[in-house]
Design a protein around this motif. Structure first.
Motif, PDB file in Angstrom:
ATOM      1  N   THR A   1       0.855  -1.199   0.000  1.00 33.13           N
ATOM      2  CA  THR A   1       0.000   0.000   0.000  1.00 33.13           C
ATOM      3  C   THR A   1       0.882   1.236   0.000  1.00 33.13           C
ATOM      4  O   THR A   1       1.711   1.409   0.891  1.00 33.13           O
ATOM      5  CB  THR A   1      -0.899   0.009   1.259  1.00 33.13           C
ATOM      6  N   HIS A   2       0.691   2.069  -0.993  1.00 32.07           N
ATOM      7  CA  HIS A   2       1.469   3.312  -1.055  1.00 32.07           C
ATOM      8  C   HIS A   2       0.561   4.439  -0.573  1.00 32.07           C
ATOM      9  O   HIS A   2      -0.406   4.788  -1.242  1.00 32.07           O
ATOM     10  CB  HIS A   2       1.925   3.536  -2.503  1.00 32.07           C
ATOM     11  N   ASP A   3       0.846   4.985   0.622  1.00 30.52           N
ATOM     12  CA  ASP A   3       0.037   6.069   1.192  1.00 30.52           C
ATOM     13  C   ASP A   3       0.320   7.365   0.420  1.00 30.52           C
ATOM     14  O   ASP A   3       1.452   7.844   0.407  1.00 30.52           O
ATOM     15  CB  ASP A   3       0.411   6.235   2.678  1.00 30.52           C
ATOM     16  N   LEU A   4      -0.723   7.896  -0.208  1.00 31.67           N
ATOM     17  CA  LEU A   4      -0.525   9.088  -1.055  1.00 31.67           C
ATOM     18  C   LEU A   4      -0.844  10.398  -0.333  1.00 31.67           C
ATOM     19  O   LEU A   4      -0.798  11.454  -0.958  1.00 31.67           O
ATOM     20  CB  LEU A   4      -1.411   8.991  -2.302  1.00 31.67           C
ATOM     21  N   SER A   5      -1.137  10.335   0.971  1.00 29.25           N
ATOM     22  CA  SER A   5      -1.541  11.561   1.689  1.00 29.25           C
ATOM     23  C   SER A   5      -0.516  12.670   1.520  1.00 29.25           C
ATOM     24  O   SER A   5      -0.843  13.789   1.131  1.00 29.25           O
ATOM     25  CB  SER A   5      -1.715  11.283   3.180  1.00 29.25           C
TER      26      SER A   5
END
Lengths: 543, 114
Positions: free
Chosen positions: A142-146
């Motif tokens: 999962t790549h957190d884009l926040s």
């Protein structure tokens, strides 16, 4: 040994050899498996992104530390939940699984994920099918884009601000040009009206009409000054100013921009206080604070109070506002009776890009700019607010001693005149005529010219004939500054005044030997006072 | 005689089988290699040396092929002495090759110092 026994012995040795080989291979495989497991653990724990291994049914078999950290579930919790609860919309997992089955792998699957505390964050999923502990599984990263989104938003915001700045610069250039033309026109209007006024009995109806026209022209002059104040491209410059007049001027403008359900109350308790400031920036502070107050009150209406007062900051108050040195300050307070702010908002309210306004309605830079400007002025900003109890922003500006402002000249009631000989040059015939008329009414002997080359030739012919030269700055053939420079080469003591409708740096002009600058539009009083002031401060003057 | 793959090379010359590179092929891939070993043994050399000093990696199927296809197979020829020359530079050799001792009587393992 018989052949049969030999064969048996050979077979036994072969079996023993195979058994030994099995042991060797098993031992070897065990070591390799152990090394691979260690490698997997190191890789999964070292990679800075959440990684999970789950079954298609949603059972989570493995989660790395980053997954536990980002999603807020412990390793044990992960084993209890279904992977679909990690999606804001659990149906998204079905789409994800279908994509994985169709394409064999998933790359950059954009989705909103949900943390254990319910927080939603934008993410991009990468997944492949693997066999883990004997089962067909999905390995998902999962790549957190926040942060990426925030950076992108910041970049877009900066781009918008840059575009706005460029737009403002273009408007500034345009406004400056328009203002120049308007100032020329207003100079003629002022001059003609004042000359007419002089011809009329003071209590006549016509004199009252002329007074009204002068008052309207004055309002036009103020509007042009305000447009220039907001649009001009100017280096930060601080001079002693009476802050009350700047605040009053800004309040008047804000009032005109405020909806009728919001009342602006202006209370100026310290009319004479002088601070070192850039008036444009004080305008900006007022605009930003009042814009926020307006926003807070726009649905319910209310009152915005602008209060200007002198305060003395003691060492006790210094503790409350640590950056403030004890001393005399002018405090500008902008308060509203709106919904107020909670502590979380108060703590971040001066942070750049922080905004509580909906997207597209605020840049989050307003209060950061206020903070920056007030600090640059040697002051400080404080905020008082509670939910339901409105908000009050206090801006403290250090007050300067009256002595430091001794250059301010109190306006005189009568306009000073004289009998000196003045050469007046302006390429606008109406201005040239009007101003020479005004100077004549003040007793001066005036020669007017509309061409700078002609004026310069006249001066060169008899440099001692004139006591003062007043020239427009922007003229064809030879600019006012060039002409002044040439005249000063011939006669270094000749006092010269420049009149201009543009923003001009007075310091540069004074370095070139020019004694004063009068900004258009000006009236009889301004030009009369400036002429007398320059002549009186010229060595060897004659009156 | 030579046999080679994508990442390995096996050469036989003067009674020395030299294997270099990395051998991590699938089990069925070793059939050729075992046949290659049998062909050499069938020439009945009095002595045979397996030089794996430059063999960086060997997977478990390769261990099996080496044990059964070469070491145990060499026992079928009477008086054939088998030497293995290996290196402590490679961890797998240091950990695994000593366990080959005892597979057959006529086996001599020689480690080259690091």
């Amino acid at each position: 040994m018989s052949n049969e026994n030999k064969e048996k012995d050979k077979m036994k040795r072969r079996i023993a050899g195979l058994e030994k080989t099995l042991q060797i291979v098993t031992g070897y495989s065990g070591r390799v498996e152990k090394n691979l497991r260690q490698l997997f653990e190191v890789v999964s724990e070292t990679m800075p992104v959440p990684m999970m291994i789950s079954l298609k049914t949603g059972a989570i078999l493995f989660s790395n530390t980053n997954a536990q950290k980002i999603f807020g579930y412990s390793d044990e919790d992960f084993h209890k939940i279904n992977a679909s609860v990690l999606y804001e919309n659990p149906q998204d997992r079905n789409i994800f699984i279908r994509t994985l089955e169709d394409q064999g792998e998933v790359r950059d699957f954009a989705v909103s994920m949900k943390k254990a505390d319910g927080t939603i964050f934008p993410a991009s999923l990468f997944s492949r099918q693997i066999v883990f502990e004997g089962q067909n599984c999905l390995l998902t990263v999962t790549h957190d884009l926040s942060e990426l989104r925030q950076e992108e938003e910041k970049r877009l915001l900066l781009e918008r601000q840059l575009r706005q700045t460029q737009k403002m610069e273009a408007i500034g250039t345009m406004a400056s040009g328009i203002a120049h033309d308007f100032n020329n026109i207003l100079t003629i209007i002022f001059g003609r009206l004042e000359l007419t006024m002089m011809m009329l009995p003071e209590d006549s109806k016509a004199a009252r009409y002329i007074a009204d026209a002068l008052s309207a022209a004055n309002r036009a002059k103020i509007i042009i000054m305000q447009i220039l104040a907001f649009c001009r491209k100017k280096e930060e410059e601080r001079r002693p100013f009476r802050i009350s007049s700047i605040v009053a001027e800004a309040a008047k403008m804000i009032q005109s921009l405020t909806p009728s359900n919001i009342e602006i109350r202006l209370r100026i308790k310290s009319k004479a206080s002088i601070i070192l400031c850039d008036p444009t920036q004080i305008h900006q502070i007022m605009m930003n604070l009042c814009f926020n107050a307006n926003h807070a009150l726009r649905d319910r209406g209310g009152v915005i109070e602008i209060l200007l007062e002198e305060v003395t900051v003691s060492s006790q108050e210094k503790i409350m506002i640590p950056t403030l040195k004890p001393g005399a300050y002018v405090r500008l307070t902008v308060s509203d009776n709106g919904p107020g702010m909670n502590k979380g908002v108060i703590d971040r309210v001066f942070d750049p890009f922080f905004t509580t306004k909906p997207a597209g309605e605020g840049t989050g830079m307003g209060l950061a700019i206020v903070h920056g400007i007030v600090q640059a002025h040697g002051g400080a900003v404080s905020l008082e607010s509670e939910p339901g109890k409105g908000a009050a922003f206090h801006c403290y500006f250090p007050m300067i001693a009256e002595a430091e402002t001794s250059t301010f000249v109190k306006p005189e009631k009568t306009i000073p005149g004289g009998s000196e000989r003045i050469l007046f040059v302006d390429d606008e015939k109406d201005i040239s005529d009007t101003c020479s008329q005004i100077l004549k009414t003040l007793g001066y002997s005036t020669t007017a010219r509309v061409r700078s080359l002609e004026a310069f030739a006249l001066f060169k012919e008899n440099p001692g004939h004139f006591d003062l030269v007043i020239t427009d700055e922007t003229m064809p053939e030879m600019s006012g500054r060039e002409m002044a420079s040439e005249m000063l080469k011939i006669r270094p003591d000749i006092p010269i005044i420049i009149i201009t409708g543009r923003e001009t740096d007075d310091k540069i002009l004074s370095e070139t030997g020019i004694r004063a600058v009068i900004r258009k539009p000006f009236g009889r009083r301004e030009i009369g006072s400036a002429v007398r002031d320059v002549l009186d401060n010229t060595p060897g003057k004659r009156k | 005689m030579n046999i080679s793959g994508e990442s390995y090379n096996i050469r036989y010359e003067n009674q020395v089988i030299e294997i270099s590179g990395k051998l991590s092929i699938m089990p069925e891939g070793y059939e050729n290699i075992e046949a290659f070993f049998r062909k050499i043994i069938d020439t009945e050399p009095p002595e045979l040396t397996l030089d794996i000093r430059n063999l960086e990696y060997l997977n478990s199927s390769g261990i099996k092929a080496m044990c059964i296809g070469l070491i145990l197979e060499s026992e079928t020829k009477e008086n054939l002495c088998l030497n293995i020359r290996c290196s402590k530079r490679h961890r797998w050799q240091k950990e695994t090759v000593p366990s080959f001792n005892g597979l057959i009587d006529n086996l001599k393992i020689v480690f080259e110092e690091e």
